[in-house]
Scaffold this motif. Structure first.
Motif, PDB file in Angstrom:
ATOM      1  N   GLU A  79       0.819  -1.208   0.000  1.00  0.00           N
ATOM      2  CA  GLU A  79       0.000   0.000   0.000  1.00  0.00           C
ATOM      3  C   GLU A  79       0.857   1.265   0.000  1.00  0.00           C
ATOM      4  O   GLU A  79       0.496   2.271  -0.624  1.00  0.00           O
ATOM      5  N   GLU A  80       2.001   1.207   0.683  1.00  0.00           N
ATOM      6  CA  GLU A  80       2.906   2.358   0.676  1.00  0.00           C
ATOM      7  C   GLU A  80       3.599   2.529  -0.670  1.00  0.00           C
ATOM      8  O   GLU A  80       4.009   3.632  -1.008  1.00  0.00           O
ATOM      9  N   GLY A  81       3.739   1.426  -1.406  1.00  0.00           N
ATOM     10  CA  GLY A  81       4.377   1.492  -2.708  1.00  0.00           C
ATOM     11  C   GLY A  81       5.779   0.899  -2.682  1.00  0.00           C
ATOM     12  O   GLY A  81       6.576   1.216  -1.797  1.00  0.00           O
ATOM     13  N   VAL A  82       6.070   0.028  -3.645  1.00  0.00           N
ATOM     14  CA  VAL A  82       7.393  -0.601  -3.738  1.00  0.00           C
ATOM     15  C   VAL A  82       7.954  -0.355  -5.131  1.00  0.00           C
ATOM     16  O   VAL A  82       7.213  -0.149  -6.100  1.00  0.00           O
ATOM     17  N   THR A  83       9.250  -0.397  -5.216  1.00  0.00           N
ATOM     18  CA  THR A  83       9.938  -0.241  -6.497  1.00  0.00           C
ATOM     19  C   THR A  83      10.331  -1.609  -7.043  1.00  0.00           C
ATOM     20  O   THR A  83      10.190  -2.636  -6.362  1.00  0.00           O
ATOM     21  N   LYS A  84      10.828  -1.617  -8.272  1.00  0.00           N
ATOM     22  CA  LYS A  84      11.245  -2.878  -8.875  1.00  0.00           C
ATOM     23  C   LYS A  84      12.454  -3.459  -8.149  1.00  0.00           C
ATOM     24  O   LYS A  84      12.584  -4.679  -8.035  1.00  0.00           O
ATOM     25  N   GLU A  85      13.335  -2.587  -7.651  1.00  0.00           N
ATOM     26  CA  GLU A  85      14.495  -3.086  -6.903  1.00  0.00           C
ATOM     27  C   GLU A  85      14.055  -3.768  -5.618  1.00  0.00           C
ATOM     28  O   GLU A  85      14.612  -4.801  -5.229  1.00  0.00           O
ATOM     29  N   GLN A  86      13.052  -3.225  -4.941  1.00  0.00           N
ATOM     30  CA  GLN A  86      12.564  -3.846  -3.716  1.00  0.00           C
ATOM     31  C   GLN A  86      11.842  -5.158  -4.000  1.00  0.00           C
ATOM     32  O   GLN A  86      11.979  -6.120  -3.247  1.00  0.00           O
ATOM     33  N   ALA A  87      11.071  -5.201  -5.092  1.00  0.00           N
ATOM     34  CA  ALA A  87      10.354  -6.428  -5.425  1.00  0.00           C
ATOM     35  C   ALA A  87      11.294  -7.529  -5.886  1.00  0.00           C
ATOM     36  O   ALA A  87      10.991  -8.715  -5.711  1.00  0.00           O
ATOM     37  N   MET A  88      12.436  -7.164  -6.465  1.00  0.00           N
ATOM     38  CA  MET A  88      13.389  -8.151  -6.972  1.00  0.00           C
ATOM     39  C   MET A  88      14.631  -8.254  -6.108  1.00  0.00           C
ATOM     40  O   MET A  88      15.711  -8.610  -6.589  1.00  0.00           O
ATOM     41  N   GLU A  89      14.514  -7.956  -4.828  1.00  0.00           N
ATOM     42  CA  GLU A  89      15.650  -8.127  -3.910  1.00  0.00           C
ATOM     43  C   GLU A  89      15.989  -9.609  -3.801  1.00  0.00           C
ATOM     44  O   GLU A  89      15.117 -10.446  -3.555  1.00  0.00           O
ATOM     45  N   LEU A  90      17.273  -9.943  -3.971  1.00  0.00           N
ATOM     46  CA  LEU A  90      17.714 -11.337  -4.014  1.00  0.00           C
ATOM     47  C   LEU A  90      18.527 -11.679  -2.785  1.00  0.00           C
ATOM     48  O   LEU A  90      19.185 -10.819  -2.187  1.00  0.00           O
ATOM     49  N   ASP A  91      18.489 -12.962  -2.408  1.00  0.00           N
ATOM     50  CA  ASP A  91      19.326 -13.436  -1.309  1.00  0.00           C
ATOM     51  C   ASP A  91      20.593 -14.067  -1.882  1.00  0.00           C
ATOM     52  O   ASP A  91      20.885 -13.952  -3.072  1.00  0.00           O
ATOM     53  N   ILE A  92      21.324 -14.767  -1.037  1.00  0.00           N
ATOM     54  CA  ILE A  92      22.598 -15.346  -1.475  1.00  0.00           C
ATOM     55  C   ILE A  92      22.394 -16.453  -2.495  1.00  0.00           C
ATOM     56  O   ILE A  92      23.276 -16.765  -3.303  1.00  0.00           O
ATOM     57  N   ASN A  93      21.203 -17.088  -2.512  1.00  0.00           N
ATOM     58  CA  ASN A  93      20.891 -18.143  -3.472  1.00  0.00           C
ATOM     59  C   ASN A  93      20.278 -17.603  -4.760  1.00  0.00           C
ATOM     60  O   ASN A  93      19.932 -18.392  -5.645  1.00  0.00           O
ATOM     61  N   GLY A  94      20.139 -16.269  -4.866  1.00  0.00           N
ATOM     62  CA  GLY A  94      19.583 -15.681  -6.074  1.00  0.00           C
ATOM     63  C   GLY A  94      18.080 -15.745  -6.155  1.00  0.00           C
ATOM     64  O   GLY A  94      17.512 -15.660  -7.247  1.00  0.00           O
ATOM     65  N   ARG A  95      17.417 -15.903  -5.017  1.00  0.00           N
ATOM     66  CA  ARG A  95      15.959 -15.989  -5.001  1.00  0.00           C
ATOM     67  C   ARG A  95      15.355 -14.685  -4.504  1.00  0.00           C
ATOM     68  O   ARG A  95      15.855 -14.079  -3.552  1.00  0.00           O
ATOM     69  N   ASN A  96      14.266 -14.286  -5.146  1.00  0.00           N
ATOM     70  CA  ASN A  96      13.544 -13.111  -4.682  1.00  0.00           C
ATOM     71  C   ASN A  96      12.467 -13.518  -3.685  1.00  0.00           C
ATOM     72  O   ASN A  96      12.340 -14.703  -3.333  1.00  0.00           O
ATOM     73  N   GLY A  97      11.683 -12.544  -3.228  1.00  0.00           N
ATOM     74  CA  GLY A  97      10.684 -12.835  -2.207  1.00  0.00           C
ATOM     75  C   GLY A  97       9.635 -13.820  -2.675  1.00  0.00           C
ATOM     76  O   GLY A  97       9.185 -14.683  -1.900  1.00  0.00           O
ATOM     77  N   LEU A  98       9.206 -13.722  -3.928  1.00  0.00           N
ATOM     78  CA  LEU A  98       8.208 -14.647  -4.447  1.00  0.00           C
ATOM     79  C   LEU A  98       8.721 -16.075  -4.457  1.00  0.00           C
ATOM     80  O   LEU A  98       8.017 -17.014  -4.059  1.00  0.00           O
ATOM     81  N   MET A  99       9.955 -16.270  -4.878  1.00  0.00           N
ATOM     82  CA  MET A  99      10.515 -17.619  -4.954  1.00  0.00           C
ATOM     83  C   MET A  99      10.688 -18.224  -3.570  1.00  0.00           C
ATOM     84  O   MET A  99      10.466 -19.424  -3.372  1.00  0.00           O
ATOM     85  N   VAL A 100      11.061 -17.406  -2.591  1.00  0.00           N
ATOM     86  CA  VAL A 100      11.193 -17.904  -1.222  1.00  0.00           C
ATOM     87  C   VAL A 100       9.830 -18.306  -0.672  1.00  0.00           C
ATOM     88  O   VAL A 100       9.680 -19.347  -0.018  1.00  0.00           O
TER      89      VAL A 100
END
Length: 458
Positions: A79-100
């Protein structure tokens, strides 16, 4: 550990080629169980948790909310608004939030991330080459898999990992029957081969000993079209008339005697249901769009073209961009070889899509929400749209009438009266009697006082 070949009911287990394949990839079976194999896990990557994920407290980023399964926090961030960088933040395994979230089976998180689906690369591959679709398929999360294929635009089902496996082959390796069925009915290529071994889905299913999955594939190929999801489906068993005619036909004395002897000396053994038999008919009739069990909840967008193996199904967002809401509500579109073509409108006895509120937002996101099921929406399961009726509470002018006691009638049986109830009623009667006597005594005393005052005044 007992091998599959030790069980005579299973037949031969995984072949030597499959064992050699694991050895070539340096996969070590540290624990003697299925969970120790690489191909039985969601990924070969280790289960990694960052330091900020281990700390207690509320999540501050979109990735943290997805990893911790904090749906309310994720909704607030969206609701506050997210950017593409925030939505595609990756962990050490290269996974974003959706994949986790998909890997851990967080259904609410996957549903909520649909609002920012345009910022998420649905075909992003992690360090092991897995996409969100592959992770859901090999983990066996059929609900998440169907949601991604129906509501996330652009999911490539034929994308391969470094070993050359597609999502369909991965689901077959793990024996995920429901996921294999969902992928095939959504248009996945059943003849796809891996890049190194040149083996297809059936080859890997047989080599890994997934015999139930092979039976499911054979049944799907025997009936590639789910005709019960089409308007032209007739909810009648075609073999019923012949069976009834045979049972009711007149028989001679010799035929009756031979049938009696056959029934007496025949030993019946348990066996699988016949193809196109009564069990298959019951499954079709209870899941069809004309069934009274699902007619109130089933709202197909394309009832003139049922799911079929090898035919790509368009997502809801793609249907909304190509056709108006009115056409979708009237169900006047259908799938045809991966594209959408016009069709005849629905019949009068089918389920309509008329909503309780005529004023709807015309944006794509709002349109997708209008065609989501109540279990997916999670926001308002009673009123699927934004139209919530106003309820005014007023007090009744007339008092509530008291219930009249029925008079006892002679000649009819009456329920027994328990002893504790009799004692309770007697106590009430005695109490009322005492109150009446006390009121009468008070009245007499007041009357005497009044008379005495009159005499004194005279």
């Amino acid at each position: 550990m007992a091998a599959a070949s030790d069980d005579p009911h299973l037949g031969h287990g995984p072949s030597e080629d499959y064992e050699d394949y694991e050895d070539d990839e340096d996969y070590e079976d540290e624990e003697e169980s299925d969970s120790g194999s690489v191909l039985s896990d969601d990924s070969v990557l280790p289960d990694y948790l960052r330091e900020d994920e281990r700390e207690a407290g509320t999540a501050n980023t979109l990735y943290e909310a997805c990893a911790r399964n904090e749906a309310w926090t994720l909704q607030r961030l969206l609701e506050e608004g997210v950017t593409k960088e925030q939505a595609m933040e990756l962990d050490i395994n290269g996974r974003n939030g959706l994949m986790v979230a998909v890997a851990k089976g967080f259904v609410d998180i996957v549903y909520a991330l649909h609002e920012c689906r345009l910022l998420i690369d649905i075909n992003h591959q992690d360090a092991d080459g897995n996409t969100a679709l592959m992770i859901a398929a090999q983990a066996g999360f059929a609900t998440i898999l169907n949601y991604i294929m129906n509501y996330y635009t652009g999911a490539d089902m034929e994308l391969r990992d470094p070993r050359g496996f597609t999502a369909l082959i991965k689901a077959g390796l793990q024996g995920r029957e429901d996921c294999v069925t969902a992928l095939l009915m959504h248009g996945a290529d059943i003849n796809a081969m891996d890049l190194y071994r040149g083996k297809g889905l059936k080859d890997w299913v047989l080599k890994t000993g997934r015999f139930e999955t092979m039976n499911r594939l054979r049944r799907l190929q025997a009936h590639p079209v789910a005709e019960q999801f089409c308007e032209s489906y007739v909810p009648e068993w075609p073999d019923l008339r012949d069976l009834v005619a045979r049972a009711t036909a007149s028989k001679t004395a010799s035929q009756k005697l031979s049938q009696k002897l056959k029934d007496t000396f025949t030993i019946t053994f348990p066996h699988d249901p016949q193809d196109n038999g009564v069990m298959d008919h019951l499954v079709r009739i209870t899941t069809s769009i004309h069934s009274p069990l699902v007619a109130t909840a089933c709202r197909p967008l394309c009832p003139t073209s049922p799911p079929e193996i090898g035919r790509r199904r368009l997502t809801v967002a793609e249907l909304l961009t190509r056709h108006s809401r009115k056409e979708l509500e009237e169900n006047s579109v259908c799938h045809s070889n991966g594209s959408v073509a016009s069709a005849s409108p629905r019949s009068s006895h089918s389920v309509s899509l008329t909503s309780c509120c005529q004023e709807q937002r015309e944006s794509t996101t709002a349109g997708v929400k209008n065609f989501m099921s109540h279990s997916i929406m999670r926001q308002n399961s009673i009123f699927p749209t934004d139209c919530v009726p106003r309820i005014e509470v007023t007090r009744s002018a007339e008092p509530t009438p008291k219930k009249e006691k029925k008079k006892k009638q002679k000649g009819y049986l009456e329920p027994p009266i328990w002893k504790y109830k009799e004692a309770k009623e007697e106590k009430k009667k005695e109490k009322k009697k005492q109150e009446k006597e006390k009121e009468e005594q008070d009245k007499k005393i007041k009357e005497r006082k009044r008379k005495s005052k009159k005499k004194q005044s005279h």
